[in-house]
Design a protein around this motif. Structure first.
Motif, PDB file in Angstrom:
ATOM      1  N   ALA A 194       5.658  -7.852  -4.704  1.00 24.46           N
ATOM      2  CA  ALA A 194       5.147  -8.464  -3.475  1.00 24.46           C
ATOM      3  C   ALA A 194       6.022  -9.636  -3.051  1.00 24.46           C
ATOM      4  CB  ALA A 194       3.710  -8.918  -3.687  1.00 24.46           C
ATOM      5  N   ALA A 195       6.498 -10.408  -4.037  1.00 24.75           N
ATOM      6  CA  ALA A 195       7.396 -11.516  -3.701  1.00 24.75           C
ATOM      7  C   ALA A 195       8.747 -10.993  -3.227  1.00 24.75           C
ATOM      8  CB  ALA A 195       7.570 -12.418  -4.923  1.00 24.75           C
ATOM      9  N   LEU A 196       9.183  -9.874  -3.833  1.00 27.16           N
ATOM     10  CA  LEU A 196      10.476  -9.313  -3.443  1.00 27.16           C
ATOM     11  C   LEU A 196      10.426  -8.723  -2.037  1.00 27.16           C
ATOM     12  CD1 LEU A 196      13.322  -8.793  -4.577  1.00 27.16           C
ATOM     13  CD2 LEU A 196      12.512  -6.554  -5.337  1.00 27.16           C
ATOM     14  N   TRP A 197       9.273  -8.128  -1.695  1.00 28.40           N
ATOM     15  CA  TRP A 197       9.108  -7.518  -0.369  1.00 28.40           C
ATOM     16  C   TRP A 197       8.258  -8.417   0.545  1.00 28.40           C
ATOM     17  CZ3 TRP A 197      11.056  -3.991  -3.674  1.00 28.40           C
ATOM     18  CH2 TRP A 197      11.835  -2.971  -3.132  1.00 28.40           C
ATOM     19  N   ALA A 198       8.447  -9.680   0.451  1.00 23.80           N
ATOM     20  CA  ALA A 198       7.666 -10.606   1.293  1.00 23.80           C
ATOM     21  C   ALA A 198       8.256 -10.632   2.700  1.00 23.80           C
ATOM     22  CB  ALA A 198       7.666 -11.998   0.680  1.00 23.80           C
ATOM     23  N   VAL A 199       8.042  -9.551   3.394  1.00 21.41           N
ATOM     24  CA  VAL A 199       8.568  -9.403   4.762  1.00 21.41           C
ATOM     25  C   VAL A 199       7.401  -9.101   5.689  1.00 21.41           C
ATOM     26  CG1 VAL A 199      10.871  -8.678   4.077  1.00 21.41           C
ATOM     27  CG2 VAL A 199       9.062  -6.986   4.245  1.00 21.41           C
ATOM     28  N   PRO A 200       7.516  -9.444   6.938  1.00 21.87           N
ATOM     29  CA  PRO A 200       6.375  -9.266   7.846  1.00 21.87           C
ATOM     30  C   PRO A 200       6.093  -7.818   8.214  1.00 21.87           C
ATOM     31  CG  PRO A 200       8.276 -10.135   9.024  1.00 21.87           C
ATOM     32  CD  PRO A 200       8.635 -10.173   7.569  1.00 21.87           C
ATOM     33  N   ASP A 201       7.079  -6.923   8.116  1.00 21.80           N
ATOM     34  CA  ASP A 201       6.867  -5.547   8.561  1.00 21.80           C
ATOM     35  C   ASP A 201       6.576  -4.626   7.384  1.00 21.80           C
ATOM     36  OD1 ASP A 201       9.338  -5.863   7.478  1.00 21.80           O
ATOM     37  OD2 ASP A 201      10.368  -4.561   8.919  1.00 21.80           O
ATOM     38  N   ILE A 202       5.654  -5.027   6.497  1.00 18.77           N
ATOM     39  CA  ILE A 202       5.323  -4.218   5.333  1.00 18.77           C
ATOM     40  C   ILE A 202       4.628  -2.919   5.723  1.00 18.77           C
ATOM     41  CG2 ILE A 202       3.069  -5.293   4.979  1.00 18.77           C
ATOM     42  CD1 ILE A 202       5.553  -4.161   2.268  1.00 18.77           C
ATOM     43  N   ARG A 212       7.451   0.102   3.433  1.00 16.66           N
ATOM     44  CA  ARG A 212       6.322   0.362   2.544  1.00 16.66           C
ATOM     45  C   ARG A 212       6.676   1.362   1.441  1.00 16.66           C
ATOM     46  NH1 ARG A 212       2.999   1.646   6.133  1.00 16.66           N
ATOM     47  NH2 ARG A 212       3.137   3.928   5.996  1.00 16.66           N
ATOM     48  N   THR A 213       7.399   2.417   1.780  1.00 17.15           N
ATOM     49  CA  THR A 213       7.721   3.446   0.780  1.00 17.15           C
ATOM     50  C   THR A 213       8.589   2.903  -0.355  1.00 17.15           C
ATOM     51  OG1 THR A 213       7.527   5.166   2.470  1.00 17.15           O
ATOM     52  CG2 THR A 213       8.721   5.723   0.438  1.00 17.15           C
ATOM     53  N   PRO A 214       9.692   2.192  -0.071  1.00 17.80           N
ATOM     54  CA  PRO A 214      10.459   1.597  -1.191  1.00 17.80           C
ATOM     55  C   PRO A 214       9.638   0.593  -2.006  1.00 17.80           C
ATOM     56  CG  PRO A 214      11.771   1.625   0.802  1.00 17.80           C
ATOM     57  CD  PRO A 214      10.380   1.999   1.213  1.00 17.80           C
ATOM     58  N   PHE A 215       8.740  -0.125  -1.298  1.00 16.42           N
ATOM     59  CA  PHE A 215       7.897  -1.092  -2.014  1.00 16.42           C
ATOM     60  C   PHE A 215       6.987  -0.385  -3.020  1.00 16.42           C
ATOM     61  CE2 PHE A 215       3.717  -3.195  -2.187  1.00 16.42           C
ATOM     62  CZ  PHE A 215       4.080  -4.366  -2.825  1.00 16.42           C
ATOM     63  N   ILE A 216       6.371   0.711  -2.611  1.00 14.23           N
ATOM     64  CA  ILE A 216       5.470   1.445  -3.505  1.00 14.23           C
ATOM     65  C   ILE A 216       6.243   2.040  -4.678  1.00 14.23           C
ATOM     66  CG2 ILE A 216       3.935   3.435  -3.667  1.00 14.23           C
ATOM     67  CD1 ILE A 216       3.137   2.914  -0.750  1.00 14.23           C
ATOM     68  N   ILE A 217       7.399   2.636  -4.389  1.00  7.60           N
ATOM     69  CA  ILE A 217       8.202   3.252  -5.454  1.00  7.60           C
ATOM     70  C   ILE A 217       8.672   2.197  -6.458  1.00  7.60           C
ATOM     71  CG2 ILE A 217      10.339   4.495  -5.945  1.00  7.60           C
ATOM     72  CD1 ILE A 217      10.003   5.903  -3.248  1.00  7.60           C
ATOM     73  N   THR A 218       9.148   1.074  -5.926  1.00 10.21           N
ATOM     74  CA  THR A 218       9.631   0.004  -6.808  1.00 10.21           C
ATOM     75  C   THR A 218       8.497  -0.571  -7.648  1.00 10.21           C
ATOM     76  OG1 THR A 218      11.322  -0.550  -5.166  1.00 10.21           O
ATOM     77  CG2 THR A 218      10.857  -2.186  -6.875  1.00 10.21           C
ATOM     78  N   THR A 219       7.323  -0.718  -7.031  1.00  8.98           N
ATOM     79  CA  THR A 219       6.171  -1.247  -7.768  1.00  8.98           C
ATOM     80  C   THR A 219       5.796  -0.330  -8.924  1.00  8.98           C
ATOM     81  OG1 THR A 219       5.323  -2.311  -5.770  1.00  8.98           O
ATOM     82  CG2 THR A 219       3.773  -1.969  -7.573  1.00  8.98           C
ATOM     83  N   ILE A 220       5.783   0.976  -8.659  1.00  6.51           N
ATOM     84  CA  ILE A 220       5.428   1.932  -9.715  1.00  6.51           C
ATOM     85  C   ILE A 220       6.463   1.914 -10.836  1.00  6.51           C
ATOM     86  CG2 ILE A 220       5.110   4.377 -10.219  1.00  6.51           C
ATOM     87  CD1 ILE A 220       3.961   4.694  -7.396  1.00  6.51           C
ATOM     88  N   LEU A 221       7.746   1.918 -10.459  1.00  5.77           N
ATOM     89  CA  LEU A 221       8.798   1.938 -11.480  1.00  5.77           C
ATOM     90  C   LEU A 221       8.803   0.655 -12.311  1.00  5.77           C
ATOM     91  CD1 LEU A 221      11.748   3.551  -9.462  1.00  5.77           C
ATOM     92  CD2 LEU A 221      10.269   4.631 -11.169  1.00  5.77           C
ATOM     93  N   VAL A 222       8.715  -0.483 -11.623  1.00  7.01           N
ATOM     94  CA  VAL A 222       8.716  -1.759 -12.349  1.00  7.01           C
ATOM     95  C   VAL A 222       7.471  -1.883 -13.227  1.00  7.01           C
ATOM     96  CG1 VAL A 222       8.620  -4.273 -12.084  1.00  7.01           C
ATOM     97  CG2 VAL A 222      10.156  -2.924 -10.652  1.00  7.01           C
TER      98      VAL A 222
END
Length: 243
Positions: free
Chosen positions: A141-149, A155-165
């Motif tokens: 969430a801190a890494l993707w702290a952008v207004p256009d989530i 959103r898709t890279p954020f979800i994938i990265t969250t799952i992997l991390v």
């Protein structure tokens, strides 16, 4: 109830008081027995022997009365001595019993404290696991702290990265003991080889440093060297090879 104490340590203080009293009683009884034996050897036994020799050659009634009185004193003294020795044996038995109770109290208290510490450690471990659940999410969430989530490209890279991390974090955490054990064994062998290499150095500083690393028992007045010196020594060896 004899193995558990209250908050004021009343039972512990009672045990120490009893042990102190019994020790003093035993010392006093032992001193009285010793004094009686010394008095008997110095006064009564020689006098009895002397009077016995005199009465063999004469029939003095006064000496006979004195001999009988000495025999009575000897008999009463031995009876008192025997009573004191019996009392001393009882005190020693009581002392051993109280010491056993005291040791049991300390062991039980240590066991209770150990269980409390273990329970506290388990609670801390549980709280750590709970916090780890939110750690990957907070990182992403801190890494993707952008207004256009809400945008699909974000959103898709954020979800994938969250799952992997998250998966990587959980795998490391749940196998942390095994990982630490493997790394510890590897580092121990690596460290031993470097310490052996230190002992072969011509520089006396590295030789003394190696002795401080392997000093046993540790010297409380001298701090143990930091493990960073091992890495520094390895880096120095690399530079010397490069030269």
């Amino acid at each position: 109830m004899l193995l558990f104490d209250d908050e004021t340590f009343s039972r512990s203080r009672l045990y120490f008081w009893i042990i102190g009293c019994l020790n003093e009683f035993e010392i006093s009884i032992e001193d009285n027995i010793k004094q009686w034996k010394l008095f008997r050897q110095a006064r009564i036994d020689p006098r009895l022997e002397r009077l016995g020799d005199i009465l063999k050659s004469t029939e003095d009634l006064g000496l006979s009365d004195e001999l009988n009185e000495l025999h009575n004193i000897y008999t009463r003294g031995e009876e008192v001595r025997q009573g004191l020795e019996d009392l001393q044996s009882q005190f020693r038995a009581k002392l051993a019993t109280v010491q056993t109770l005291r040791d049991g109290l300390f062991n039980a208290s240590a066991l209770i404290e150990s269980r409390s510490s273990t329970r506290l450690g388990q609670n801390v471990k549980l709280l750590t696991y709970v916090s780890i659940v939110y750690l990957p999410l907070a990182f992403c969430a801190a890494l993707w702290a952008v207004p256009d989530i809400s945008n699909n490209d974000t959103r898709t890279p954020f979800i994938i990265t969250t799952i992997l991390v998250g998966c990587a974090t959980y795998i490391v955490v749940f196998n942390l003991e095994s990982i630490v054990d493997i790394l510890g064994k590897s580092y121990t062998g690596y460290r031993s080889r470097l310490l052996e290499s230190m002992s072969e150095e011509h520089d006396s500083y590295w030789q003394s440093l190696r002795e401080r690393f392997e000093e046993f028992p540790p010297n409380n007045e001298q701090r143990k060297p930091s493990e960073w010196w091992i890495i520094r020594y390895q880096v120095q060896k690399w530079f010397r090879r490069a030269d």
